[in-house]
Design a protein around this motif. Structure first.
Motif, mmCIF file in Angstrom:
data_model
loop_
_atom_site.group_PDB
_atom_site.id
_atom_site.type_symbol
_atom_site.label_atom_id
_atom_site.label_comp_id
_atom_site.label_asym_id
_atom_site.label_seq_id
_atom_site.Cartn_x
_atom_site.Cartn_y
_atom_site.Cartn_z
ATOM 1 N N ASP A 188 48.088 79.619 31.901
ATOM 2 C CA ASP A 188 47.260 80.567 32.658
ATOM 3 C C ASP A 188 47.706 82.006 32.418
ATOM 4 N N SER B 18 46.461 83.124 29.032
ATOM 5 C CA SER B 18 45.020 83.395 29.116
ATOM 6 C C SER B 18 44.740 84.727 29.796
ATOM 7 N N SER B 19 45.475 85.020 30.858
ATOM 8 C CA SER B 19 45.238 86.276 31.577
ATOM 9 C C SER B 19 45.644 87.475 30.734
ATOM 10 N N GLU B 20 46.703 87.353 29.944
ATOM 11 C CA GLU B 20 47.116 88.455 29.068
ATOM 12 C C GLU B 20 46.080 88.703 27.973
ATOM 13 N N GLU C 180 42.773 87.844 28.195
ATOM 14 C CA GLU C 180 41.566 88.343 28.859
ATOM 15 C C GLU C 180 41.694 89.799 29.268
ATOM 16 N N ALA C 181 42.901 90.248 29.581
ATOM 17 C CA ALA C 181 43.135 91.645 29.962
ATOM 18 C C ALA C 181 43.286 92.543 28.726
ATOM 19 N N ASP C 182 43.110 91.958 27.553
ATOM 20 C CA ASP C 182 43.249 92.678 26.285
ATOM 21 C C ASP C 182 44.651 93.238 26.064
ATOM 22 N N ASN C 183 45.655 92.566 26.609
ATOM 23 C CA ASN C 183 47.046 92.962 26.386
ATOM 24 C C ASN C 183 47.632 92.279 25.156
ATOM 25 N N TRP C 184 47.202 91.039 24.905
ATOM 26 C CA TRP C 184 47.713 90.254 23.791
ATOM 27 C C TRP C 184 46.553 89.814 22.902
ATOM 28 N N TYR D 190 51.162 92.112 20.746
ATOM 29 C CA TYR D 190 50.617 93.113 21.656
ATOM 30 C C TYR D 190 49.378 93.745 21.019
#
Length: 108
Positions: A64, A67-69, A71-75, A84
Motif C-alpha cells: 500500500d 502504491s501511495s508513493e 499515485e502521489a507521483d513521488n516514485w 524518485y
C-alpha cells in the motif's frame, strides 16, 4: 557523466540513478508515524515489531505504501525497481538533450 554506450533510457536510469531501498523507506515511514512499540516492558522500532510479529501485515502495508508513493507521483517504477520521480524527470531531460545532440551530429 556521459550517456556513451547506453542504448536506452532504462539503461541510463540503471547506470546513473540510485534505486530506492523500499524496505528502508517503508521502515522509516512506520517508525516516524508510530514511534516505538512497547512489548513486555521492552521497546522496539514499530517496523521491526510489525515485520517479525505479523509479516503478512507488514508486506500488505508495504505494498500500500508503494502504491501511495506512485499515485502521489513521488516514485516511478522501471524494470521492477523504484526511483524518485524528480530524478527520473531530470535524467529524462538530459537523455533527450543527448539524443538531440546525437541526431544533430549524425546529420552533419
Amino acid at each position: 557523466m556521459s550517456f556513451e554506450g547506453l542504448k536506452s533510457f532504462e539503461q541510463a536510469v540503471e547506470a546513473r540513478l540510485r534505486r530506492i531501498d523500499v524496505d528502508a523507506a517503508y521502515d522509516e515511514f512506520l517508525d516516524e508515524c508510530y514511534g516505538e512499540a512497547s512489548i513486555a516492558g521492552y521497546t522496539y522500532p514499530t517496523s521491526r515489531a510489525l515485520k517479525e510479529i505479523d509479516p503478512i501485515a507488514y508486506r500488505c502495508g508495504k505494498s500500500d505504501f508503494i502504491s501511495s508513493e506512485i499515485e502521489a507521483d513521488n516514485w516511478i517504477e522501471i524494470n521492477d525497481e523504484y526511483y524518485y520521480a524528480h530524478e527520473i524527470n531530470d535524467l529524462k531531460e538530459e537523455w533527450e538533450e543527448y539524443l538531440e545532440e546525437q541526431t544533430e551530429e549524425s546529420n552533419l
